[in-house]
Design an enzyme around this catalytic site. Structure first.
Site, PDB file in Angstrom:
ATOM      1  N   GLU A 162      53.221  13.272  20.884  1.00 24.56           N
ATOM      2  CA  GLU A 162      54.054  12.065  21.008  1.00 24.56           C
ATOM      3  C   GLU A 162      55.434  12.344  21.598  1.00 24.56           C
ATOM      4  OE1 GLU A 162      53.871  10.385  17.043  1.00 24.56           O
ATOM      5  OE2 GLU A 162      51.765   9.908  17.231  1.00 24.56           O
ATOM      6  N   ASN A 203      49.279  15.238  23.276  1.00 22.31           N
ATOM      7  CA  ASN A 203      48.566  14.216  22.519  1.00 22.31           C
ATOM      8  C   ASN A 203      49.493  13.033  22.266  1.00 22.31           C
ATOM      9  OD1 ASN A 203      46.120  13.639  20.896  1.00 22.31           O
ATOM     10  ND2 ASN A 203      47.496  13.739  19.116  1.00 22.31           N
ATOM     11  N   HIS A 239      44.448   4.800  18.877  1.00 15.82           N
ATOM     12  CA  HIS A 239      44.724   3.855  17.793  1.00 15.82           C
ATOM     13  C   HIS A 239      44.849   2.463  18.411  1.00 15.82           C
ATOM     14  CE1 HIS A 239      45.396   6.962  14.810  1.00 15.82           C
ATOM     15  NE2 HIS A 239      46.264   7.564  15.592  1.00 15.82           N
ATOM     16  N   GLU A 268      42.180  10.474  17.841  1.00 16.21           N
ATOM     17  CA  GLU A 268      42.509   9.790  16.569  1.00 16.21           C
ATOM     18  C   GLU A 268      42.011   8.351  16.584  1.00 16.21           C
ATOM     19  OE1 GLU A 268      46.675  10.203  15.575  1.00 16.21           O
ATOM     20  OE2 GLU A 268      46.755  12.264  16.292  1.00 16.21           O
ATOM     21  N   ASP A 270      40.816   4.822  15.953  1.00 19.51           N
ATOM     22  CA  ASP A 270      40.505   3.768  14.986  1.00 19.51           C
ATOM     23  C   ASP A 270      40.820   2.431  15.647  1.00 19.51           C
ATOM     24  OD1 ASP A 270      43.324   3.855  14.695  1.00 19.51           O
ATOM     25  OD2 ASP A 270      43.249   4.587  12.631  1.00 19.51           O
TER      26      ASP A 270
HETATM   27  C1  XIL Z   1      49.119   9.992   9.915  1.00 24.74           C
HETATM   28  C2  XIL Z   1      48.223  10.275   8.729  1.00 24.74           C
HETATM   29  O1  XIL Z   1      46.975   9.654   8.936  1.00 24.74           O
HETATM   30  C3  XIL Z   1      48.855   9.778   7.454  1.00 24.74           C
HETATM   31  O2  XIL Z   1      48.100  10.199   6.325  1.00 24.74           O
HETATM   32  C4  XIL Z   1      50.280  10.292   7.335  1.00 24.74           C
HETATM   33  O3  XIL Z   1      50.891   9.716   6.195  1.00 24.74           O
HETATM   34  C5  XIL Z   1      51.070   9.968   8.574  1.00 24.74           C
HETATM   35  O4  XIL Z   1      50.413  10.489   9.714  1.00 24.74           O
HETATM   36  N1  XIL Z   1      49.612   9.920  15.007  1.00 24.74           N
HETATM   37  C6  XIL Z   1      49.323  11.214  14.626  1.00 24.74           C
HETATM   38  C7  XIL Z   1      48.824  11.477  13.258  1.00 24.74           C
HETATM   39  O5  XIL Z   1      49.399  12.125  15.451  1.00 24.74           O
HETATM   40  O6  XIL Z   1      49.222  12.724  12.768  1.00 24.74           O
HETATM   41  C8  XIL Z   1      49.215  10.384  12.289  1.00 24.74           C
HETATM   42  O7  XIL Z   1      48.563  10.631  11.060  1.00 24.74           O
HETATM   43  C9  XIL Z   1      48.853   9.033  12.843  1.00 24.74           C
HETATM   44  C10 XIL Z   1      49.572   8.772  14.140  1.00 24.74           C
END
Ligand code: XIL
Length: 353
Positions: A162, A203, A239, A268, A270
């Protein structure tokens, strides 16, 4: 019709195999033959999940599903800096080691997540006034210590997470402020020295489609390649939220990174929604999961597709996005939703190519 017949043939074969194994003591083989990891075999894409460290030890059905459904795992929090070095110089790799051992026992690879980030850093790091020279030493040591601990056991590392804003400018972080934009190249060089076998990823989120942020990554990767910096992959977090719609150009975006010669991965995934869920949202969600998976399957170098928790029971979404949820392919009782079936069917189609 042709593919349908092939499909029935495969199903019949699976049933025959299952029958011939019926006398064996374990039913695990039958279950494994039906999981996502079995469907992903031969597609060139590994199917993964983020894993909650506590659930992995305390929740047996969860643990069984991680082993049955996935062939790559990412620690959801256990490898983040605040988890591994809560006090400066005192490491705690217990939970991360447990996941690495689990993965090894289940024939799974591990995505390491994450080394350089603006978030989930320990208080000792963010609250003290280190000089730029000190911060550079601290970052180098962090990368060498953590990657060194897991050396040879991690398939791919999210080295930098990020680093861009939505408009494509570099995010204002302690690293950018103290070290300038070259902190990214430095991190990748150190990471490659620390574990030369790992694929090293950038990422981020909101880079699924073609936009200012993904343009910035495209330009950065080209620049790093020109400087012979060992960047090996681009991780698209994935996401998505139904209320914002799915970007229409996900496949085109993945394709342009693929053409750069780096690996790509959905890291990641969802697809959240405003609650309550209803059948149309659930169907649209399945389409969101499938769109990203197809984009991955359409290119040569997309190596994995990871969901950010596979069950709503442990999803981060309700805790972070007020009023939203139901973002994963399994409900809170670990029952598969339409998204699960769609992911599985998409993988099976790809496996027949
Ligand atoms: C999130 C986790 O899912 C949570 O449990 C934690 O409290 C915060 O982080 N981007 C990322 C991940 O790269 O590491 C994050 O994960 C979600 C957003």
């Amino acid at each position: 019709m042709k593919s349908l017949r092939i499909g029935l043939g495969a199903a019949a074969l699976a049933a025959l195999l299952a029958g011939s194994l019926a006398t064996l003591p374990s039913t695990a083989a039958t279950a494994n033959d039906q999981g996502l990891r079995a469907a992903a075999r031969g597609t060139g894409v590994r199917i993964g999940t983020a894993v909650d460290a506590t659930a992995l030890t305390d929740d047996a059905p969860y643990r069984a599903a991680v082993g049955r459904e996935f062939d790559v795992v990412t620690p959801e929090n256990a490898m983040k800096w605040e988890s591994v070095e809560p006090t400066q110089g005192h490491y705690d790799f217990t939970q991360a080691d447990q996941l690495v051992a689990f993965a090894r026992a289940h024939g799974q690879l591990v995505r390491g997540h994450t080394l350089v980030w603006h978030s989930q850093n320990p208080a000792w790091l963010t609250e003290a006034a280190f000089t730029p020279a000190q911060l550079k030493d601290i970052l180098r040591k962090h990368i060498f210590d953590e990657m060194g601990h897991f050396r040879g056991k991690i398939w791919a590392w999210d080295v930098a997470n990020e680093v861009f804003n939505e408009d494509g400018t570099l995010r204002d972080t302690i690293w950018l402020r103290a070290l300038g934009p070259d902190y990214i190249a430095d991190a990748f060089r150190w990471a490659h020295q620390a574990d030369p076998g790992a694929i090293l990823f950038l990422n981020d989120y909101n880079v699924e489609g073609v936009n200012a942020k993904s343009d910035a990554y495209y330009a950065l990767i080209k620049k790093l390649q020109a400087q012979h910096v060992p960047v090996g992959g681009f991780g698209i977090q994935g996401h998505l939220a139904l209320q914002y719609g799915l970007p229409g150009d996900i496949a085109a975006n993945v394709r342009r990174f693929d053409a750069l010669g780096v690996k790509t991965a959905f890291t990641e995934v969802d697809v959240r929604m405003q609650l309550p869920a209803d059948p149309i949202k659930v169907a649209a969600q399945a389409e969101g999961f499938a769109t990203m998976l197809r984009a991955c399957l359409l290119v040569r170098h997309c190596v994995s597709y990871t969901v950010w928790e596979f069950t709503d029971k442990y999803s981060w979404v309700p805790g972070v996005f007020s009023g939203e949820g139901s973002a994963t392919p399994f409900d809170e009782n670990l029952q598969p939703k339409p998204a699960y079936q769609t992911i599985r069917e998409t993988l099976m189609l790809a496996g027949r190519r």
